[in-house]
Design an enzyme around this catalytic site. Structure first.
Site, PDB file in Angstrom:
ATOM      1  N   LEU A  54       0.858  -1.167   0.000  1.00  0.00           N
ATOM      2  CA  LEU A  54       0.000   0.000   0.000  1.00  0.00           C
ATOM      3  C   LEU A  54       0.898   1.220   0.000  1.00  0.00           C
ATOM      4  O   LEU A  54       1.887   1.260   0.741  1.00  0.00           O
ATOM      5  CB  LEU A  54      -0.906   0.041   1.238  1.00  0.00           C
ATOM      6  CG  LEU A  54      -2.090  -0.920   1.328  1.00  0.00           C
ATOM      7  CD1 LEU A  54      -2.845  -0.674   2.625  1.00  0.00           C
ATOM      8  CD2 LEU A  54      -3.026  -0.774   0.143  1.00  0.00           C
ATOM      9  N   ASP A  55       0.564   2.222  -0.809  1.00  0.00           N
ATOM     10  CA  ASP A  55       1.328   3.459  -0.773  1.00  0.00           C
ATOM     11  C   ASP A  55       1.285   4.046   0.631  1.00  0.00           C
ATOM     12  O   ASP A  55       0.297   3.880   1.366  1.00  0.00           O
ATOM     13  CB  ASP A  55       0.739   4.481  -1.749  1.00  0.00           C
ATOM     14  CG  ASP A  55       0.928   4.071  -3.196  1.00  0.00           C
ATOM     15  OD1 ASP A  55       1.823   3.250  -3.457  1.00  0.00           O
ATOM     16  OD2 ASP A  55       0.180   4.586  -4.049  1.00  0.00           O
ATOM     17  N   ARG A  56       2.325   4.764   0.970  1.00  0.00           N
ATOM     18  CA  ARG A  56       2.407   5.345   2.310  1.00  0.00           C
ATOM     19  C   ARG A  56       1.173   6.162   2.699  1.00  0.00           C
ATOM     20  O   ARG A  56       0.641   6.009   3.807  1.00  0.00           O
ATOM     21  CB  ARG A  56       3.671   6.202   2.419  1.00  0.00           C
ATOM     22  CG  ARG A  56       3.882   6.808   3.802  1.00  0.00           C
ATOM     23  CD  ARG A  56       5.208   7.517   3.893  1.00  0.00           C
ATOM     24  NE  ARG A  56       5.479   7.925   5.266  1.00  0.00           N
ATOM     25  CZ  ARG A  56       6.656   8.382   5.692  1.00  0.00           C
ATOM     26  NH1 ARG A  56       7.662   8.496   4.833  1.00  0.00           N
ATOM     27  NH2 ARG A  56       6.817   8.723   6.946  1.00  0.00           N
ATOM     28  N   THR A  58      -1.886   5.906   1.686  1.00  0.00           N
ATOM     29  CA  THR A  58      -3.129   5.141   1.608  1.00  0.00           C
ATOM     30  C   THR A  58      -3.348   4.377   2.906  1.00  0.00           C
ATOM     31  O   THR A  58      -2.426   3.763   3.441  1.00  0.00           O
ATOM     32  CB  THR A  58      -3.079   4.154   0.432  1.00  0.00           C
ATOM     33  OG1 THR A  58      -2.829   4.866  -0.775  1.00  0.00           O
ATOM     34  CG2 THR A  58      -4.386   3.393   0.301  1.00  0.00           C
ATOM     35  N   HIS A 164       0.844   3.683  -8.049  1.00  0.00           N
ATOM     36  CA  HIS A 164      -0.077   4.824  -7.982  1.00  0.00           C
ATOM     37  C   HIS A 164      -1.218   4.695  -8.996  1.00  0.00           C
ATOM     38  O   HIS A 164      -1.750   5.703  -9.461  1.00  0.00           O
ATOM     39  CB  HIS A 164       0.667   6.148  -8.204  1.00  0.00           C
ATOM     40  CG  HIS A 164       1.697   6.447  -7.168  1.00  0.00           C
ATOM     41  ND1 HIS A 164       2.603   7.486  -7.296  1.00  0.00           N
ATOM     42  CD2 HIS A 164       1.983   5.847  -5.981  1.00  0.00           C
ATOM     43  CE1 HIS A 164       3.406   7.515  -6.241  1.00  0.00           C
ATOM     44  NE2 HIS A 164       3.039   6.526  -5.435  1.00  0.00           N
TER      45      HIS A 164
END
Length: 251
Positions: A54-56, A58, A164
């Site tokens: 997971l992106d930071r 999110t 992304h």
């Protein structure tokens, strides 16, 4: 410091990652001291293996395996698109109905991590299904072109896992996710910070559906939204839509 556990058995553990928390230690941010992987390990008392990312910025559901063999099985399942992922997002504008965006994405490179990466690689296929859940029109002129401002609560289901992807696909549709400082609209991000004290990316990994890597049984995991989501649902009258999305999903 602790992390919220949402599921655990002998082979798996799932947590609800808060926005801003890195999944694991990275030399890209050497000053950070808290990581989802370490917090999860401390909570369950054993080593854990990440199987997706997971992106930071999110928030939401993050799955770990408790041994390397299960981790390999799960990593393959994610790579072969056998895991259904469901996200919630708050986006600019009215996004109604449902659709499927098939729009290839070029590699998005980091200045440091990808310093020596090949910049001539062709764009990768990227597919996202979306569905509008609710909408609101506010009597606020965030941009000079419009006397009011419109926003939508949407469900996003990525069929691929590009970097992304959801943020870039929503920007491509001209419905950027609120709080996205890389691909979003700074005017609307600023409005949400000032009017609602919301300074986070409004993207939440709500659900994962998969076959259990050991038992083979169908498994659906979910992670509740945080206070920012509840505060905005209260302000916009989105209680029912948000509760329905979290409880059952929208087919």
């Amino acid at each position: 410091m602790s992390i919220e556990l949402v599921y655990e058995d002998d082979w798996l553990v799932a947590v609800n990652k808060e926005p801003g928390l890195l999944v694991h230690r990275s030399w890209l941010d050497r000053h950070e001291t808290r990581f989802a992987m370490q917090l999860t390990r401390d909570a369950v008392g054993c080593h854990v293996f990440p199987v997706h990312r997971l992106d930071r910025p999110t928030s939401g559901l993050l799955l770990f395996a408790k041994n390397a063999e299960v981790a390999r099985t799960l990593t393959e399942a994610f790579g072969e698109r056998r895991v259904n992922k469901t996200y919630l997002a708050l986006v600019r504008g009215y996004l109604e109905g449902e659709g499927r965006l098939d729009y290839a994405l070029s590699r998005e490179l980091d200045d440091i991590a990808d310093k020596f990466a090949d910049t001539d690689k062709p764009a990768q296929d990227a597919i996202t299904r979306w569905q509008g859940l609710d909408r609101v029109e506010l009597p606020v002129a965030v941009s000079k072109q419009h006397a009011t401002s419109r926003y939508s609560l949407v469900q996003l289901s990525p069929e691929t896992g590009r970097k992304h992807q959801l943020r870039r696909h929503m920007a491509h549709l001209r419905h950027p996710i609120v709080g996205d400082t890389s691909h979003g609209d700074g005017r609307h991000n600023r409005f949400f910070r000032e009017a609602y004290q919301c300074d986070r990316l409004m993207l939440h990994a709500a659900r994962l559906s998969l076959s259990h890597p050991v038992t083979g049984e169908s498994l659906t995991l979910s992670a509740p939204v945080d206070a920012h989501w509840h505060r905005l649902a209260e302000a916009f009258g989105w209680h029912r839509a948000l509760a329905s999305a979290m409880a059952d999903g929208v087919e």
